[in-house]
Design an enzyme around this catalytic site. Structure first.
Site, PDB file in Angstrom:
ATOM      1  N   CYS A   1      16.667  21.097  21.402  1.00 10.80           N
ATOM      2  CA  CYS A   1      16.165  20.760  22.747  1.00 10.80           C
ATOM      3  C   CYS A   1      15.312  21.872  23.346  1.00 10.80           C
ATOM      4  O   CYS A   1      14.467  21.625  24.197  1.00 10.80           O
ATOM      5  CB  CYS A   1      17.331  20.461  23.680  1.00 10.80           C
TER       6      CYS A   1
ATOM      7  N   ASN B   1      16.514  10.873  25.767  1.00 10.89           N
ATOM      8  CA  ASN B   1      16.384  12.299  25.443  1.00 10.89           C
ATOM      9  C   ASN B   1      15.647  12.412  24.109  1.00 10.89           C
ATOM     10  O   ASN B   1      16.173  12.003  23.076  1.00 10.89           O
ATOM     11  CB  ASN B   1      17.802  12.889  25.365  1.00 10.89           C
TER      12      ASN B   1
ATOM     13  N   HIS C   1      13.916  19.952  30.484  1.00 16.37           N
ATOM     14  CA  HIS C   1      14.185  19.155  29.291  1.00 16.37           C
ATOM     15  C   HIS C   1      14.994  17.942  29.726  1.00 16.37           C
ATOM     16  O   HIS C   1      15.954  18.060  30.490  1.00 16.37           O
ATOM     17  CB  HIS C   1      14.947  19.988  28.261  1.00 16.37           C
TER      18      HIS C   1
HETATM   19  O1  UT7 Z   1      19.821  17.454  24.999  1.00 11.63           O
HETATM   20  C1  UT7 Z   1      20.799  18.283  24.474  1.00 11.63           C
HETATM   21  C2  UT7 Z   1      21.819  18.624  25.471  1.00 11.63           C
HETATM   22  N1  UT7 Z   1      22.642  17.482  25.708  1.00 11.63           N
HETATM   23  C3  UT7 Z   1      23.186  17.312  26.902  1.00 11.63           C
HETATM   24  O2  UT7 Z   1      22.918  18.100  27.782  1.00 11.63           O
HETATM   25  C4  UT7 Z   1      24.172  16.200  27.089  1.00 11.63           C
HETATM   26  C5  UT7 Z   1      25.285  16.659  27.960  1.00 11.63           C
HETATM   27  N2  UT7 Z   1      26.366  15.694  28.098  1.00 11.63           N
HETATM   28  C6  UT7 Z   1      26.219  14.464  28.655  1.00 11.63           C
HETATM   29  O3  UT7 Z   1      25.131  14.105  29.024  1.00 11.63           O
HETATM   30  C7  UT7 Z   1      27.444  13.620  28.885  1.00 11.63           C
HETATM   31  O4  UT7 Z   1      28.586  14.356  28.536  1.00 11.63           O
HETATM   32  C8  UT7 Z   1      27.408  12.283  28.112  1.00 11.63           C
HETATM   33  C9  UT7 Z   1      26.402  11.366  28.735  1.00 11.63           C
HETATM   34  C10 UT7 Z   1      27.084  12.548  26.661  1.00 11.63           C
HETATM   35  C11 UT7 Z   1      28.774  11.595  28.180  1.00 11.63           C
HETATM   36  O5  UT7 Z   1      29.167  11.429  29.511  1.00 11.63           O
HETATM   37  P1  UT7 Z   1      30.626  11.853  29.973  1.00 11.63           P
HETATM   38  O6  UT7 Z   1      30.734  11.548  31.388  1.00 11.63           O
HETATM   39  O7  UT7 Z   1      30.836  13.284  29.551  1.00 11.63           O
HETATM   40  O8  UT7 Z   1      31.549  10.842  29.156  1.00 11.63           O
HETATM   41  P2  UT7 Z   1      32.698  11.152  28.122  1.00 11.63           P
HETATM   42  O9  UT7 Z   1      32.140  11.571  26.814  1.00 11.63           O
HETATM   43  O10 UT7 Z   1      33.721  12.051  28.751  1.00 11.63           O
HETATM   44  O11 UT7 Z   1      33.332   9.711  27.958  1.00 11.63           O
HETATM   45  C12 UT7 Z   1      33.955   9.037  29.068  1.00 11.63           C
HETATM   46  C13 UT7 Z   1      34.421   7.693  28.607  1.00 11.63           C
HETATM   47  C14 UT7 Z   1      35.253   7.710  27.347  1.00 11.63           C
HETATM   48  O12 UT7 Z   1      36.232   6.694  27.449  1.00 11.63           O
HETATM   49  P3  UT7 Z   1      37.736   7.059  27.896  1.00 11.63           P
HETATM   50  O13 UT7 Z   1      38.236   8.040  26.874  1.00 11.63           O
HETATM   51  O14 UT7 Z   1      37.638   7.632  29.261  1.00 11.63           O
HETATM   52  O15 UT7 Z   1      38.428   5.737  27.845  1.00 11.63           O
HETATM   53  C15 UT7 Z   1      34.281   7.349  26.268  1.00 11.63           C
HETATM   54  O16 UT7 Z   1      34.913   6.754  25.150  1.00 11.63           O
HETATM   55  O17 UT7 Z   1      33.286   6.856  28.307  1.00 11.63           O
HETATM   56  C16 UT7 Z   1      33.416   6.337  26.972  1.00 11.63           C
HETATM   57  N3  UT7 Z   1      32.076   6.228  26.402  1.00 11.63           N
HETATM   58  C17 UT7 Z   1      31.289   5.156  26.550  1.00 11.63           C
HETATM   59  N4  UT7 Z   1      31.490   3.989  27.184  1.00 11.63           N
HETATM   60  C18 UT7 Z   1      30.492   3.099  27.153  1.00 11.63           C
HETATM   61  C19 UT7 Z   1      31.394   7.159  25.668  1.00 11.63           C
HETATM   62  N5  UT7 Z   1      30.192   6.677  25.344  1.00 11.63           N
HETATM   63  C20 UT7 Z   1      30.105   5.441  25.881  1.00 11.63           C
HETATM   64  C21 UT7 Z   1      29.080   4.478  25.887  1.00 11.63           C
HETATM   65  N6  UT7 Z   1      29.317   3.316  26.534  1.00 11.63           N
HETATM   66  N7  UT7 Z   1      27.892   4.671  25.282  1.00 11.63           N
END
Ligand code: UT7
Length: 336
Positions: free
Chosen positions: A115, A293, A263
């Site tokens: 990135c 992204n 980014h």
């Molecule tokens: O470019 C490189 C740098 N990258 C970044 O800066 C990305 C940084 N991180 C993020 O943007 C976020 O952490 C994400 C968008 C990747 C994820 O968001 P989050 O709020 O951290 O979600 P999470 O991974 O903690 O997941 C929350 C819930 C989980 O379910 P439970 O365990 O609470 O029941 C996941 O299983 O959301 C679920 N989940 C989804 N649900 C629907 C994870 N992915 C999905 C999805 N659709 N695509």
């Protein structure tokens, strides 16, 4: 001693639009979750057989950037290509650009900083131009993510975020030392390398022969892994630090920023930074809503769009900032 300026910009994205609803048909996800957590509405994915590769998209973006720069192809002195999704394991795409654009036998460097790749690439170009070694450098950031994503329920936390596309800049000598790139700032923290990683194929842990030998349908090693919340928390801290570092190095303050191009990792990260620095909507450019992204391509695509829309004018202070896998992060401070 010279300065370096951006003399031309271009971008290319594949035609195929993939909406959140499209993804919800192939994995357990939904438009509301994706928009709420990331701001993304749609992204572009290459269609197999449409001829797009990381290099060819980069070449299309580069052709536009070169045309707009007014620099003749024979006057391009060097190529820098940033990507995490090269056409080949080796050689890198830089040499393919040299071939496909018919450039003289100029040097071609490949940058592996994910990135932050474009920011690192611009920093390298800046140094070569400052010292007088080169006059015009073609810098490309391009990614073809979609072939390599786990498009099943298992991969949904990563796969919904990434999109394909390319951006390019021609960076040229500027004799007026009040103009152009004022400074660049680069960092890394390899302690967190495995928090956002694609392990295989690699010589460190798993090569292709290991994957074939195991023939394991549950093998996740050849899909990207991201500890999303950990990456998010680090991103907001490092983005802020490196923007401040760049401003301070030039005796500037947040109020001097005309345009911040972060980014495009996650709209929530951009919004956090915007709120922290108390910047207006006009001072921050985001397009993750429509492109997702695109890693090394995200800054040059966003910068090109902002410039095309007349949002960047001569004399403006433009700040580029990135954070991602490595961890690596960096900023570029430009007087346009
Ligand atoms: O470019 C490189 C740098 N990258 C970044 O800066 C990305 C940084 N991180 C993020 O943007 C976020 O952490 C994400 C968008 C990747 C994820 O968001 P989050 O709020 O951290 O979600 P999470 O991974 O903690 O997941 C929350 C819930 C989980 O379910 P439970 O365990 O609470 O029941 C996941 O299983 O959301 C679920 N989940 C989804 N649900 C629907 C994870 N992915 C999905 C999805 N659709 N695509």
């Amino acid at each position: 001693m010279y300065h370096a300026k951006i003399s031309g910009l271009g971008y290319y994205v594949p035609e195929n639009v993939v909406t959140n609803d499209d993804l919800s048909k192939i994995m357990d996800t939904n438009d509301a979750w994706i928009q709420e957590r990331t701001g993304i509405k749609e992204r572009r994915h290459v269609v197999r057989g449409d001829g797009n590769t990381t290099t060819s998209m980069g070449v299309k973006a580069a052709e536009i950037a070169i045309e707009r720069s007014g620099v003749a192809r024979e006057d391009i002195d060097f190529i820098i290509f940033a990507t995490l999704s090269p056409d080949y394991y080796f050689p890198g795409p830089g040499v393919l650009v040299q071939r496909d654009l018919g450039l003289r036998t100029v040097g071609a460097l490949d940058v592996r900083n994910q990135c932050s790749g474009f920011v690192y690439a611009v920093s390298i170009a800046d140094q070569y131009i400052k010292t007088g070694m080169y006059k015009n450098i073609l810098v490309i950031g391009s990614e073809l993510h979609s072939y390599g994503l786990d498009m099943t329920d298992r991969g949904r936390g990563v796969s919904v975020i990434f999109g394909d596309g390319a951006g390019a800049a021609v960076i040229s000598r500027e004799e007026d030392l009040t103009q152009g790139i004022l400074s660049t700032h680069l960092h890394s923290e390899g302690q967190h390398a495995e928090e956002l990683v694609l392990i295989a194929p690699g010589m460190g842990k798993r090569w292709v022969s290991d994957i074939l030998k195991d023939n394991d349908p549950n093998d996740e090693s050849y899909f990207p892994y991201m500890n999303g919340q950990f990456v998010f928390k680090n991103a907001v801290v490092r983005f802020s630090e490196v923007i401040n570092e760049g401003l301070q190095a030039n005796n500037l303050s947040v109020s001097d920023i005309s345009m911040l191009i972060p980014h495009q990792a996650n709209l929530r990260i951009s919004q956090f930074i915007q709120a922290k620095f108390k910047l207006s909507d006009e001072q921050v450019y985001n397009n993750i809503q429509k492109f997702g992204n695109t890693t090394a391509a995200s800054i040059p695509i966003a910068l090109t769009e902002a410039w095309e829309q007349g949002k960047i004018k001569k004399g403006d202070l433009v700040v580029l900032a990135a954070f991602g896998s490595g961890f690596t992060w960096g900023s570029v401070i430009i007087r346009w």
